[in-house]
Design an enzyme around this catalytic site. Structure first.
Site, PDB file in Angstrom:
ATOM      1  N   ASP A   1      -2.084  36.961  10.736  1.00  0.00           N
ATOM      2  CA  ASP A   1      -2.695  35.812  11.409  1.00  0.00           C
ATOM      3  C   ASP A   1      -1.632  34.768  11.748  1.00  0.00           C
ATOM      4  O   ASP A   1      -1.640  34.186  12.838  1.00  0.00           O
ATOM      5  CB  ASP A   1      -3.757  35.177  10.503  1.00  0.00           C
ATOM      6  CG  ASP A   1      -4.952  36.083  10.272  1.00  0.00           C
ATOM      7  OD1 ASP A   1      -5.652  36.383  11.242  1.00  0.00           O
ATOM      8  OD2 ASP A   1      -5.180  36.476   9.116  1.00  0.00           O
TER       9      ASP A   1
ATOM     10  N   GLU B   1      11.705  30.764  26.524  1.00  0.00           N
ATOM     11  CA  GLU B   1      13.027  30.706  25.903  1.00  0.00           C
ATOM     12  C   GLU B   1      13.055  31.270  24.488  1.00  0.00           C
ATOM     13  O   GLU B   1      13.986  31.996  24.119  1.00  0.00           O
ATOM     14  CB  GLU B   1      13.548  29.260  25.882  1.00  0.00           C
ATOM     15  CG  GLU B   1      13.844  28.670  27.233  1.00  0.00           C
ATOM     16  CD  GLU B   1      12.660  27.916  27.820  1.00  0.00           C
ATOM     17  OE1 GLU B   1      12.858  27.186  28.805  1.00  0.00           O
ATOM     18  OE2 GLU B   1      11.533  28.053  27.284  1.00  0.00           O
TER      19      GLU B   1
ATOM     20  N   HIS C   1      -2.451  34.472  -1.606  1.00  0.00           N
ATOM     21  CA  HIS C   1      -1.496  34.601  -0.504  1.00  0.00           C
ATOM     22  C   HIS C   1      -0.057  34.487  -0.992  1.00  0.00           C
ATOM     23  O   HIS C   1       0.743  35.407  -0.771  1.00  0.00           O
ATOM     24  CB  HIS C   1      -1.772  33.529   0.555  1.00  0.00           C
ATOM     25  CG  HIS C   1      -0.942  33.676   1.792  1.00  0.00           C
ATOM     26  ND1 HIS C   1       0.414  33.418   1.834  1.00  0.00           N
ATOM     27  CD2 HIS C   1      -1.278  34.055   3.044  1.00  0.00           C
ATOM     28  CE1 HIS C   1       0.873  33.641   3.050  1.00  0.00           C
ATOM     29  NE2 HIS C   1      -0.133  34.022   3.810  1.00  0.00           N
TER      30      HIS C   1
ATOM     31  N   HIS D   1      17.207  16.446  30.202  1.00  0.00           N
ATOM     32  CA  HIS D   1      17.921  17.681  30.455  1.00  0.00           C
ATOM     33  C   HIS D   1      19.396  17.601  30.062  1.00  0.00           C
ATOM     34  O   HIS D   1      20.123  18.583  30.239  1.00  0.00           O
ATOM     35  CB  HIS D   1      17.804  18.062  31.934  1.00  0.00           C
ATOM     36  CG  HIS D   1      16.490  18.655  32.311  1.00  0.00           C
ATOM     37  ND1 HIS D   1      15.282  18.031  32.047  1.00  0.00           N
ATOM     38  CD2 HIS D   1      16.183  19.821  32.928  1.00  0.00           C
ATOM     39  CE1 HIS D   1      14.295  18.794  32.495  1.00  0.00           C
ATOM     40  NE2 HIS D   1      14.813  19.880  33.032  1.00  0.00           N
TER      41      HIS D   1
ATOM     42  N   GLY E   1      10.431  37.023   8.510  1.00  0.00           N
ATOM     43  CA  GLY E   1      10.003  35.982   7.582  1.00  0.00           C
ATOM     44  C   GLY E   1       9.531  34.781   8.360  1.00  0.00           C
ATOM     45  O   GLY E   1       8.379  34.361   8.226  1.00  0.00           O
TER      46      GLY E   1
END
Length: 694
Positions: A158, A413, A264, A474, A117
């Site tokens: 797409d 990641e 759609h 970080h 989804g």
């Protein structure tokens, strides 16, 4: 050439079911299912090997509907092929209690391989499925015994190919040459807002060719099923590259506004459904009517699976006789058997030994447990040295070297976690690693790990401002709170090497959801081992001399602050108990008597200590407690200086505790709304603020 009348009726039956279900629900996505139906028909009736009577047959082909909004495509196909998805389920599409949720959900509907989804997730999951097949085949197949030999097929949209995760995953799959991964691309030029030319003008063919994929194009995806079949078989013949088949379709094929964004995500009216059915030449316009001949074509295709599985089982019996040890390992993977004897293999650390970072202890534990858990496979997002996540007894997976157990994911990641979800859904005990701060890049895939109850292990190091000079970009602040908020997630932040080894044991014994290990970069002292306390999520790490009057509750490296502060408070006549709370979720699941023995409910003077956002700590410190936490970003300096300057010192914890007890001078730095060092006494009651602290 156009489909035969029989094929056309079978395809149109799938289209009609999709339209009827969406119209009946008065919401959903009608356009993609009717456009994709010829692709699904070819895959399910001419190509794929599956058994509706046993959706978990290990050597089945996998089908991933990455464009999960087109869910009625797969629900209709499952019903027609003979899976346990009833007509009543189709009539209750998107309704409470039905097997047919708005988007496909793994574990909720028989035959659904993964939850899709969020666009791009299924694409990356498919890469994980294909990698698992290649890995298991390389490790366990032997001449004359090709037990693992299946394909991963998918349909993407797409929107899937716009999402960044698809770029990451496609690049990774092409690099490895995953030849049994075949994706069909529903190339219809329309997204939810309008034509794709508004936002998406990539040369998709060149893009995927540059990734190392085999790319084909089918010009007529509406009726040209023979061309689709030919392209799939050509993709099967290309064994050294994953394949993308661009299939030109018309979204909402047959509806009055076909080929536009209007079809759609908006349910068609009943009149529009009739227009579409008439355009197909459908023989009966009644809702949910199906031709017996069309159903038979689908069911006959599904019935091919039982004999195929029966022959495979005979092959498995022969394999067991020839290779009993390998067969036992493989059976454990197929059944997701919980690993045994982990406790005996865990490294043990003496409290008198020198301090060690929990990431280093994690690396030692991984290598100690590796022989006992053959299903483990994983790696890092280009941080393997920093994360300490390498199996030293194994090499690295590469093109043609799929039998190894280390994965170089590269700086990908998001795809890394979604690929690990695909590996896990294939029976592997997958783990992946990066810095905790970069969990933000992975978040949607992490959430889906939990939604699907997959026991993926996340090894997220550099878990606080204690990492030091890399600075605030970080240094995680809000990440722990956000990850703890995911239902079903177990976040474990161990205080030392011994807690870390047990945390790995907990993670690998778990089979019903993901576990995240938040690990330190900096060295921390070693505590006396308390495996039972860690496995229960929290325990008394250092108690008061006599009945405690104050609780110091901490996680991770800050547990040592609590222990030292307890000593200093004792010198001032304050009886404090230090508690290590490495996993809130596990501790909360313990029986009330155990929780009360660690955190006595009558003891309201409590200080929570964690070098992160204080959001959520009110659960443990209550309305009358205080927290030494963070409501600001970190800073670039050596870790011990950053910790001290932002209030994570024994002196500040002591001052905060004394203020809470009314015995201080107001010098403590308990977290306040502004979150700066040097603020005054802790709040007695929670106050609305950006930090949400109490």
């Amino acid at each position: 050439m156009p489909a035969s009348p029989a094929d056309k009726l079978a395809i149109d039956t799938l289209r009609a079911l999709a339209l009827d279900a969406v119209a009946n629900a008065k919401e959903g996505h009608p356009g993609a299912p009717v456009g994709m139906s010829p692709m699904a028909y070819v895959l399910w009736t001419r190509i794929m090997r599956y058994n509706p009577e046993d959706p978990g047959w290990p050597n089945r082909d996998r089908f991933i509907l990455s464009a999960g909004h087109a869910s009625m495509l797969i629900y209709g196909a499952l019903h027609l092929a003979g899976y346990d998805v009833s007509m009543d389920d189709l009539k209750h599409f998107r309704q409470w209690g039905s097997h047919t949720a708005g988007h496909p959900e793994y574990g909720h509907t028989p035959g659904i391989e993964t939850t899709t989804g969020p666009l791009g997730q299924g694409f990356a999951n498919a890469v994980g499925f294909a990698l698992a097949e290649a890995h298991l085949a390389a490790r366990y197949n032997r001449p004359g015994h090709a037990l693992i030999d299946h394909y991963t097929y998918g349909i993407c949209s797409d929107g899937d190919l716009m999402e960044g995760i698809s770029h990451e995953a496609a690049s990774f799959a092409g690099h490895l040459g995953l030849g049994k991964l075949i994706m069909l691309y529903d190339d219809n030029d329309i997204s939810l807002d309008g034509p794709t030319e508004w936002t998406f003008t990539d040369d998709t063919t060149k893009r995927f060719e540059s990734y190392g994929w085999h790319v084909q194009r089918v010009e007529d995806g509406n009726t040209g099923i023979d061309a689709i079949e030919t392209a799939v078989k050509a993709a099967q013949a290309e064994t050294g590259k994953p394949s993308l088949i661009r299939v030109r379709t018309i979204i909402g094929y047959g509806l009055p506004k076909q080929g536009t964004a209007d079809v759609h995500g908006k349910a068609p009216s009943l009149d529009d459904v009739l227009v579409a059915k008439k355009s197909y030449g459908y023989p009966n316009l009644d809702p949910f009517w199906m031709s017996d001949d069309a159903v038979k074509m689908w069911r006959d295709a599904g019935a091919r699976g039982a004999p195929l599985q029966s022959r495979w089982k005979k092959s498995l019996d022969a394999y067991r006789a020839a290779f009993p040890d390998l067969a036992a390992e493989l059976d454990g993977i197929f059944t997701r058997k919980a690993p045994a004897n982990l406790a005996a293999a865990l490294p043990a650390y003496d409290p008198s030994a020198k301090p060690v970072a929990t990431r280093v202890a994690s690396g030692a534990t991984i290598n100690a447990l590796e022989p006992l858990v053959p299903a483990t496979i994983g790696g890092s997002a280009d941080l393997r040295g920093s994360n300490d996540t390498v199996f030293k007894a194994s090499g690295f997976i590469d093109r043609g070297k799929f039998g190894e157990r280390n994965i170089n994911f590269g700086v990908r990641e998001h795809a890394m976690v979604a690929i690990c979800n695909g590996l896990s859904l294939s029976g592997m005990r997958s783990y992946c690693a990066t810095f905790l701060i970069f969990s933000d890049y992975c978040k949607n895939a992490i959430r889906l790990s939990s939604l699907m109850n997959q026991p993926v292990v996340f090894v997220f190091t550099h878990d606080s401002i204690g990492l030091g000079t890399d600075g605030p970009t970080h240094q995680p602040i809000e990440q722990l709170a956000g990850l703890r908020a995911i239902p079903g997630m177990h976040v474990i932040r161990p205080a030392d090497a011994n807690e870390t080894t047990v945390a790995w044991r907990v993670a690998l014994e778990r089979t019903d959801g993901p576990t995240l290990l938040a690990l330190s970069r900096q060295n921390v002292p070693i505590l006396a081992a308390n495996p039972d306390g860690v496995r229960r999520g929290g325990y008394v790490v250092a108690d008061a001399d006599g009945t405690p009057e104050l609780l110091l509750i901490a996680t991770g490296s800050e547990v040592h602050l609590a222990i030292e502060a307890r000593k200093k408070l004792a010198e001032q006549g304050v009886r404090a108990r230090a508690v290590s709370l490495p996993c809130w979720e596990i501790f909360a699941a313990q029986d009330q008597s155990y929780r009360d023995s660690v955190l006595p409910p009558t003891l309201r003077a409590r200080v929570g200590i964690e070098a992160a956002s204080g959001f959520g700590w009110e659960r443990w410190v209550g309305l009358d407690g205080a927290t030494v936490t963070l409501a600001r970003f970190g800073a670039s300096a050596p870790g011990e200086i950053v910790m001290r300057e932002l209030g994570f010192s024994v002196e500040n914890v002591v001052a905060t505790a004394l203020n809470l007890l009314g015995r201080g001078n107001g010098s403590g730095q308990a977290t306040k709304d502004a979150g700066v060092a040097g603020s005054s006494t802790p709040q007695a009651k929670p106050t609305p603020s950006a930090s949400g602290h109490s």
